[in-house]
Design a protein around this motif. Structure first.
Motif, short mmCIF file in Angstrom:
data_model
loop_
_atom_site.label_atom_id
_atom_site.label_comp_id
_atom_site.label_asym_id
_atom_site.label_seq_id
_atom_site.Cartn_x
_atom_site.Cartn_y
_atom_site.Cartn_z
N CYS A 22 0.86 -1.21 0.00
CA CYS A 22 0.00 0.00 0.00
C CYS A 22 0.88 1.25 0.00
O CYS A 22 0.62 2.21 -0.73
CB CYS A 22 -0.90 0.04 1.25
SG CYS A 22 -2.21 -1.17 1.28
N ASP A 25 2.78 1.58 -3.38
CA ASP A 25 1.84 2.00 -4.42
C ASP A 25 1.53 3.49 -4.27
O ASP A 25 1.58 4.26 -5.23
CB ASP A 25 0.57 1.16 -4.26
CG ASP A 25 -0.51 1.53 -5.26
OD1 ASP A 25 -0.37 1.14 -6.44
OD2 ASP A 25 -1.48 2.20 -4.87
N TYR A 26 1.25 3.91 -3.04
CA TYR A 26 0.84 5.30 -2.80
C TYR A 26 1.99 6.26 -3.09
O TYR A 26 1.81 7.29 -3.76
CB TYR A 26 0.36 5.45 -1.36
CG TYR A 26 -0.20 6.81 -1.06
CD1 TYR A 26 -1.50 7.14 -1.42
CD2 TYR A 26 0.58 7.77 -0.43
CE1 TYR A 26 -2.01 8.40 -1.16
CE2 TYR A 26 0.08 9.04 -0.16
CZ TYR A 26 -1.22 9.34 -0.53
OH TYR A 26 -1.72 10.58 -0.27
N ARG A 29 2.67 6.47 -6.81
CA ARG A 29 1.65 7.30 -7.50
C ARG A 29 1.90 8.78 -7.21
O ARG A 29 1.73 9.63 -8.08
CB ARG A 29 0.23 6.95 -7.06
CG ARG A 29 -0.18 5.50 -7.27
CD ARG A 29 -0.26 5.07 -8.71
NE ARG A 29 -0.21 3.60 -8.80
CZ ARG A 29 0.42 2.93 -9.75
NH1 ARG A 29 1.04 3.57 -10.73
NH2 ARG A 29 0.44 1.62 -9.76
N SER A 30 2.27 9.09 -5.97
CA SER A 30 2.43 10.51 -5.64
C SER A 30 3.66 11.10 -6.32
O SER A 30 3.74 12.31 -6.50
CB SER A 30 2.46 10.73 -4.12
OG SER A 30 3.52 10.03 -3.56
N SER A 256 -9.46 1.26 2.09
CA SER A 256 -8.86 1.15 0.76
C SER A 256 -7.34 1.20 0.91
O SER A 256 -6.83 1.61 1.97
CB SER A 256 -9.31 2.30 -0.14
OG SER A 256 -8.76 3.52 0.34
N LYS A 257 -6.65 0.80 -0.14
CA LYS A 257 -5.18 0.83 -0.04
C LYS A 257 -4.67 2.27 0.09
O LYS A 257 -3.70 2.52 0.80
CB LYS A 257 -4.53 0.09 -1.22
CG LYS A 257 -4.84 0.62 -2.61
CD LYS A 257 -4.17 -0.31 -3.63
CE LYS A 257 -4.60 -0.06 -5.06
NZ LYS A 257 -4.40 1.26 -5.61
N GLU A 258 -5.37 3.20 -0.54
CA GLU A 258 -4.97 4.61 -0.44
C GLU A 258 -5.17 5.13 0.99
O GLU A 258 -4.32 5.85 1.51
CB GLU A 258 -5.78 5.48 -1.41
CG GLU A 258 -5.47 5.26 -2.88
CD GLU A 258 -6.13 4.01 -3.45
OE1 GLU A 258 -7.05 3.45 -2.81
OE2 GLU A 258 -5.74 3.58 -4.56
N GLN A 262 -2.36 6.72 3.33
CA GLN A 262 -2.48 8.12 3.79
C GLN A 262 -2.43 8.21 5.31
O GLN A 262 -1.68 9.02 5.86
CB GLN A 262 -3.80 8.72 3.29
CG GLN A 262 -3.70 9.22 1.86
CD GLN A 262 -5.06 9.59 1.29
OE1 GLN A 262 -6.10 9.41 1.91
NE2 GLN A 262 -5.06 10.11 0.08
#
Ligand SMILES: [Zn+2]
Length: 273
Positions: A22, A25-26, A29-30, A256-258, A262
């Motif tokens: 997670c 991935d986050y 993406r950022s 969620s994974k996001e 976060q």
């Protein structure tokens, strides 16, 4: 930048692995960085086909996607298995040997603590020897002192494959559990011994681990925390993310994974090191 998910198919994925994914991935993406799926299968004694299958089915069920790397087990076997990169690992080993920073060792696992092979001048070609790297001055823990880069069976060892792969795929952002800090130090040291590389520019983020009920590290055989078990029990993936949220003390609103990433990054900010 580029990051990677790097599971090892020697057990079913568990919630600790998923926390790490997670975050990877986050953060990827950022940074607008593509994600590579890199599966470490060189330790063939521990790799099982069902674990390989589990990586794909669990990641897809949880909604992960990646821009580079295998999309099925068959694709992995045909194109991405570490077996296909053996010539790269062998070239790296030859370069390291020729640069004088390796030595051959005849110790068994039991006697390795007392290894004095560094000064013995044992031939690299002697059958059954392992190759170690001289880590003097690297400040590594005892368990990684003069770590093995080529195993007794002639195959490249984990740390070597991991560094060569990250350089090969041009990975620049690595997210790992805190338990691997020492391993990262060993990899940075190893990479510094290669003639030319930009490994020192890689950003690392080491995150705290999810611990089991008795405070121990989750193991690959920890059935009740495996994605496979949790998915069979409850096919709503949001509940798995809620479990990760609760296990990390992040509250109940995580689904969620996001949201996992976060909330986690709010309490453990990513600084890159
Ligand atoms: Zn030795």
């Amino acid at each position: 930048m580029k990051s990677r998910l790097a599971p090892t198919p020697s057990g079913y994925l568990h919630i600790g692995n998923i926390l790490s994914f997670c975050l990877t991935d986050y953060l990827a993406r950022s940074y607008n960085a593509p994600l590579l799926l890199r599966i470490d299968d060189m330790d063939s004694d521990r790799v099982r086909p069902q674990y390989l299958e589990d990586i794909f089915s669990s990641l897809l069920w949880l909604g992960f996607h990646w821009e580079e790397g295998p999309i099925t087990v068959a694709d992995f076997e045909q194109q991405y298995s570490q077996r296909h990169r053996l010539p790269l690992y062998e070239k790296a080993l030859t370069d390291l040997r020729d640069s004088g920073c390796l030595f051959a060792c005849t110790c068994s696992r039991k006697t390795a603590d007392l290894c004095s092979c560094l000064t013995k001048g044992i031939s690299f070609e002697q059958p059954g020897v392992q190759w170690r790297i001289n880590t003097a001055g690297a400040g590594l823990s005892d368990s990684l002192n003069n770590f093995v880069v080529r195993k007794k069976d002639g195959m490249p060892a984990y740390q070597l494959c991991s560094v060569v792969d990250d350089l090969h795929f041009r990975v620049t952002l690595v997210v790992r559990g805190e338990d691997l800090r020492d391993s990262t130090r060993a990899q940075l040291f190893l990479a510094s011994r290669f003639p030319a590389n930009d490994f020192s520019g890689i950003l690392f983020f080491h995150h705290p681990l999810i611990l089991g009920a008795n405070g121990s590290k989750l193991s690959k055989s920890a059935g009740a925390t495996s994605v496979q078990y949790l998915r069979e029990k409850n096919p709503d993936r949001r509940d798995l993310f809620r479990l990760i949220g609760r296990s990390c003390g992040l509250g109940d609103a995580i689904d969620s994974k996001e949201a996992v990433a976060q909330a986690f990054l709010q309490s453990h900010p990513f600084t890159g090191s």
